[in-house]
Design a protein around this motif. Structure first.
Motif, PDB file in Angstrom:
ATOM      1  N   LYS A  90       0.833  -1.203   0.000  1.00 30.79           N
ATOM      2  CA  LYS A  90       0.000   0.000   0.000  1.00 30.79           C
ATOM      3  C   LYS A  90       0.871   1.259   0.000  1.00 30.79           C
ATOM      4  O   LYS A  90       0.654   2.189  -0.785  1.00 30.79           O
ATOM      5  CB  LYS A  90      -0.921   0.002   1.224  1.00 30.79           C
ATOM      6  N   ARG A  93       2.724   1.640  -3.388  1.00 30.67           N
ATOM      7  CA  ARG A  93       1.827   2.163  -4.432  1.00 30.67           C
ATOM      8  C   ARG A  93       1.617   3.660  -4.269  1.00 30.67           C
ATOM      9  O   ARG A  93       1.553   4.395  -5.258  1.00 30.67           O
ATOM     10  CB  ARG A  93       0.488   1.423  -4.397  1.00 30.67           C
ATOM     11  N   GLN A  94       1.498   4.141  -3.022  1.00 33.80           N
ATOM     12  CA  GLN A  94       1.321   5.573  -2.798  1.00 33.80           C
ATOM     13  C   GLN A  94       2.548   6.356  -3.272  1.00 33.80           C
ATOM     14  O   GLN A  94       2.417   7.412  -3.884  1.00 33.80           O
ATOM     15  CB  GLN A  94       1.053   5.855  -1.316  1.00 33.80           C
TER      16      GLN A  94
END
Length: 196
Positions: A90, A93-94
């Motif tokens: 997560k 991806r950010q």
């Protein structure tokens, strides 16, 4: 000042721009706002931060005081955190969405502190529960209830289920754990993984 709907409002003649707080706004916020909550995720002690910074620098391959976002999970775990692969993905991806390929220590520390008081590490009682859950899951594949499992079967489980591992990770995990009959003491394996 006028009271309206349980809130204090200054008369229009002394209302200021909402961008520049004045002493009246500060006073009103003190009267209407709840007291600030204690920090949920406090930073580690200074000596611990210095240790973590040294670990971080060990993952800096260019000497620019940054690490690749691809090394984020490994670095966090080396610093003592225990994030799941989904949590790491997560964050990666950010960073990718913002076109960042390398991140500094402060960004890694912000992620580390977001895991909570112990950096995402479990308490001893939580570790015990987690250990029993994993052992119970693997016991389903232990047909004679001996505490041993064929390494081939364990390898298949680790590479195909849940947050699966790749073959080289499984090789490293099972190194020195397979006996002459090709069996692994899965209870001891789980214990060693969870308790480090």
């Amino acid at each position: 000042m006028f009271r309206k709907a349980n809130q204090l409002h200054p008369p229009p003649s002394i209302r200021t721009s909402s961008n520049t707080p004045d002493c009246n706004q500060q006073w009103r916020s003190d009267m209407t706002a709840p007291p600030p909550a204690p920090a949920a995720n406090p930073k580690p002690e200074k000596s611990r931060i210095l240790e973590m910074h040294a670990v971080f620098l060990g993952h800096d391959t260019r000497g620019d005081n940054k690490i690749s976002i691809r090394h984020l999970g490994v670095c966090l775990r080396a610093m003592g955190a225990n994030p799941s692969e989904a949590m790491v993905s997560k964050h990666v991806r950010q960073f990718e969405a913002s076109t960042m390929q390398r991140i500094c220590f402060d960004e890694v520390m912000a992620i580390y502190c977001s895991f909570g008081k112990h950096g995402g590490m479990s308490s001893p009682s939580e570790k015990q529960i987690e250990e029993l859950q994993f052992i119970s899951s693997l016991r389903l594949f232990d047909t004679d209830n001996s505490g041993w499992m064929p390494a081939i079967r364990l390898r298949r489980i680790l590479t195909t289920t849940g947050e699966s591992m790749n073959s080289s990770e499984v090789d490293e995990l099972l190194k020195g754990r397979i006996n002459e009959q090709g069996l692994v003491d899965y209870k001891q394996l789980i214990h060693d993984i969870i308790h480090g």
